[in-house]
Scaffold this motif. Sequence first.
Motif, PDB file in Angstrom:
ATOM      1  N   VAL A  34       1.031  -1.093   0.365  1.00 26.13           N
ATOM      2  CA  VAL A  34       0.111   0.002   0.006  1.00 26.13           C
ATOM      3  C   VAL A  34       0.643   1.159   0.042  1.00 26.13           C
ATOM      4  O   VAL A  34       1.940   1.457   0.910  1.00 26.13           O
ATOM      5  CB  VAL A  34      -0.785   0.048   1.036  1.00 26.13           C
ATOM      6  N   ASP A  62       0.738   4.858   0.159  1.00 28.43           N
ATOM      7  CA  ASP A  62      -0.184   6.625   0.597  1.00 28.43           C
ATOM      8  C   ASP A  62       0.667   7.533   0.033  1.00 28.43           C
ATOM      9  O   ASP A  62       1.634   8.483   0.242  1.00 28.43           O
ATOM     10  CB  ASP A  62       0.026   6.462   2.403  1.00 28.43           C
ATOM     11  N   LEU A  93      -9.945   9.705  -5.985  1.00 28.27           N
ATOM     12  CA  LEU A  93      -8.417   9.601  -5.830  1.00 28.27           C
ATOM     13  C   LEU A  93      -8.022  10.369  -7.080  1.00 28.27           C
ATOM     14  O   LEU A  93      -7.172  11.346  -7.336  1.00 28.27           O
ATOM     15  CB  LEU A  93      -7.611   7.745  -6.017  1.00 28.27           C
ATOM     16  N   GLU A 131      -9.611   4.788  -3.737  1.00 27.18           N
ATOM     17  CA  GLU A 131      -7.923   4.607  -3.589  1.00 27.18           C
ATOM     18  C   GLU A 131      -7.639   3.459  -5.333  1.00 27.18           C
ATOM     19  O   GLU A 131      -8.280   4.487  -6.691  1.00 27.18           O
ATOM     20  CB  GLU A 131      -8.118   2.700  -3.283  1.00 27.18           C
ATOM     21  N   LYS A 151      -1.901  -1.022  -3.855  1.00 29.67           N
ATOM     22  CA  LYS A 151      -2.681  -0.169  -4.189  1.00 29.67           C
ATOM     23  C   LYS A 151      -2.259   1.265  -3.231  1.00 29.67           C
ATOM     24  O   LYS A 151      -1.970   0.973  -3.013  1.00 29.67           O
ATOM     25  CB  LYS A 151      -3.183  -1.294  -2.375  1.00 29.67           C
ATOM     26  N   THR A 200      -3.614   4.589  -1.767  1.00 30.54           N
ATOM     27  CA  THR A 200      -4.506   5.771  -0.916  1.00 30.54           C
ATOM     28  C   THR A 200      -4.091   7.225  -1.063  1.00 30.54           C
ATOM     29  O   THR A 200      -2.864   7.424  -1.164  1.00 30.54           O
ATOM     30  CB  THR A 200      -4.894   5.355  -0.261  1.00 30.54           C
TER      31      THR A 200
END
Length: 348
Positions: free
Chosen positions: A173, A175, A221, A279, A345, A347
């Motif tokens: 992930v 960010d 996003l 996301e 992923k 975010t």
Amino acid sequence: MNFADIFGDDAFSLTSMVAAINEIDHVPSRAGQLAFAGAAQGVNTSTIVIETKGEALTLVPTAPRGAPATKEKADRSNLRSAVIPHVPVEDTIRADEVTGVREFGTADQLRTVQSVVNGRLAKMASRLDLTLENHRLGALKGQIIDADGVTVLTDLFDLFGVKNSGGIVGPEVFDLDFDGLASEHTDLRVKCQVISRYLQTHAKTVLPAGWTPWVFCGDNLFDALVSQPDVKEAFKNTADQERRLGDNYAYGVFEFGGVVWENYRGTDDGATVGINKDEGRGFIVGAPGLYSEFYAPADYIETVNTIGLPRYAKLAPDTRFNKFVDVEAQMNPLPLCMRPRTLFKVTK
């Protein structure tokens, strides 16, 4: 020519039906276009076995001349099996429906019935196309989810034993921390470079020239991304500045920081097939062999142990009174990312 003759005609044999449904134009889909184009291969079983072999490289220590050399250790291999999902859809054509669409006074019932069958097959093909996109998108997310939106058909991270840097089975992930970017003036390009370095480190394969990190973005996003000062500044002095400033990027695609960002357009309900609005889901584009798509044979007697095809269709007439005929179309696909550690992923 009677109703029974029509459905006994060679035009409705398995071979003809398979050819008919496979010739129906496939509705373009982004997951299929970017990752799984040309990756399909048929298999003659309903499961596949994948063998992975560790090939980690280590330094070779020095040794005095004449001393025994360092011996190579055998690479460990692992066998993993996965079940290929079976996706059938059925419909029924009744004699009354055929009579209703037949032109008055004509004896050419075959053309009329064929038209009705083709119409049903086209509708079934569209549903199968949507389902296949859902499975392919799931493969790029790391989890292939069934039509109920809950049942996990294949978890690629669990299948390949992939854990992220937090020790959790799942994707890495990243960010983007848009709030932090606004207050601390952090360069978004640096975050893109972190993503690129991660992919190059964990791909464990030769990435050819032109490979690209690609992110399917949810609406929120994507909107936040195009609103970032760094992104606006990147296009400020370009030759087509005026056009870019006037563009509407809804469901658009642009490149920034060496990463391609695409506002993925899913189904209109925003839930059946799509990306979470807050996301993004990332993967690599332009690396042959990174994705595979396996097709198992249909569950018909005549297709047992044959190489699977992308689509099948078959008719089953009413054997008692010939009042109806059942139409079935099916596919048995398993799209896979063969290096799920490259799935990530994003975010906001």
